[in-house]
Design a protein around this motif. Structure first.
Motif, PDB file in Angstrom:
ATOM      1  N   GLU A 175      43.784   7.562 -57.881  1.00 49.38           N
ATOM      2  CA  GLU A 175      45.082   8.313 -58.405  1.00 49.38           C
ATOM      3  C   GLU A 175      46.350   8.004 -57.646  1.00 49.38           C
ATOM      4  O   GLU A 175      47.882   7.629 -58.466  1.00 49.38           O
ATOM      5  CB  GLU A 175      44.721   9.306 -59.608  1.00 49.38           C
ATOM      6  CG  GLU A 175      46.141   9.236 -60.491  1.00 49.38           C
ATOM      7  CD  GLU A 175      45.482  10.663 -61.234  1.00 49.38           C
ATOM      8  OE1 GLU A 175      46.456  11.272 -61.772  1.00 49.38           O
ATOM      9  OE2 GLU A 175      44.280  10.764 -61.347  1.00 49.38           O
TER      10      GLU A 175
ATOM     11  N   ASP B 294      48.291   4.513 -58.073  1.00 50.32           N
ATOM     12  CA  ASP B 294      48.569   4.858 -58.845  1.00 50.32           C
ATOM     13  C   ASP B 294      50.191   4.671 -59.405  1.00 50.32           C
ATOM     14  O   ASP B 294      50.633   6.159 -59.941  1.00 50.32           O
ATOM     15  CB  ASP B 294      47.877   5.446 -60.587  1.00 50.32           C
ATOM     16  CG  ASP B 294      48.886   4.661 -61.783  1.00 50.32           C
ATOM     17  OD1 ASP B 294      49.022   4.327 -62.616  1.00 50.32           O
ATOM     18  OD2 ASP B 294      47.604   5.301 -62.690  1.00 50.32           O
TER      19      ASP B 294
ATOM     20  N   SER C 175      51.309   7.675 -61.932  1.00 48.25           N
ATOM     21  CA  SER C 175      50.136   8.408 -62.057  1.00 48.25           C
ATOM     22  C   SER C 175      51.472  10.120 -62.168  1.00 48.25           C
ATOM     23  O   SER C 175      52.901   9.514 -61.458  1.00 48.25           O
ATOM     24  CB  SER C 175      49.440   8.646 -61.030  1.00 48.25           C
ATOM     25  OG  SER C 175      49.443   9.977 -60.690  1.00 48.25           O
TER      26      SER C 175
END
Length: 229
Positions: free
Chosen positions: A147, A150, A153
């Motif tokens: 994550e 990302d 995120s």
């Protein structure tokens, strides 16, 4: 000087981020070679992933001599002892590097890592390195490693919130970020919260350069002796 920086997982985007962070702090004339294995776990989140990454990690070191030092860019210091057995060049783990540097800057530091399953391994390493008494707490932000790659995120905000709790609840005077994937967050979090926030990648680069300049190598006596044929 040539530093081999190994991301033991197979996520190339994370390797690129780690390499960029290392190059930002490397001295002029230091070449950073950032690599990852072709096979193994995409993220290292606990003991099983560590074990599954070892063959790929050691394969990137064994049998080559085109580097002056190795940095293992996984905060659990994955395979650190084994890597020191296969080369006499200095081998640094980013966890160990960051812990020691934090202890030079503050009486008390806390660690903010990814998932709760990573906490026991980090606590084990702190105890082994003799620095557990200097650590207020190892905190999990419960953010999966991937994550962090990302852009959409809210990982930085969640890590920052955990960092804020560490300052109040742990009386932390410095924070160590417990994942190589957090390397791009350190400066921003330090400026926001007003205390040293350490990223192990850049700490390890500085320490590796110092060891190479001093001409120091890994001891071949005892536990770090080369493997027997």
């Amino acid at each position: 000087m040539r530093l081999l920086v190994i991301n033991p997982n197979t996520t190339a985007a994370m390797t690129e981020k780690i390499g960029a962070a290392a190059r930002r702090v490397a001295s002029p004339g230091t070449e950073i070679v950032a690599v990852n294995p072709a096979h193994g776990p995409a993220a290292i989140e606990g003991y099983y992933d560590e074990a599954m990454s070892l063959a790929g990690l050691l394969g990137l070191i064994r049998g080559r001599d085109d580097f002056d030092a190795v940095i293992i860019a996984c905060f659990d210091d994955t395979g650190l002892d084994a890597a020191r057995c296969v080369t006499e060049k200095p081998v640094l783990g980013i966890g160990e590097a960051a812990f020691h540097m934090a202890a030079m800057l503050a009486n008390r530091f806390s660690v903010v890592t990814t998932l709760g399953r990573s906490v026991p391994a980090i606590e084990h390493n702190l105890t082994r390195y003799g620095l557990m008494a200097r650590c207020g707490r190892v905190r999990a932000s419960e953010i999966p490693v991937l994550e962090l790659e990302d852009p959409a995120s809210d990982a930085c905000a969640r890590i920052g919130a955990e960092l804020g709790r560490a300052i109040i609840d742990d009386r932390a005077e410095a924070i160590v970020l417990g994942c190589a994937g957090m390397t791009d967050l350190a400066q921003r979090l330090s400026e926001t919260h007003g205390l040293p926030v350490l990223d192990g990648v850049v700490c390890a680069v500085a320490q590796a350069e110092a060891l190479v300049r001093l001409g120091l190598t890994t001891s071949r006596l005892g536990g770090y002796a080369p493997p027997r044929r």
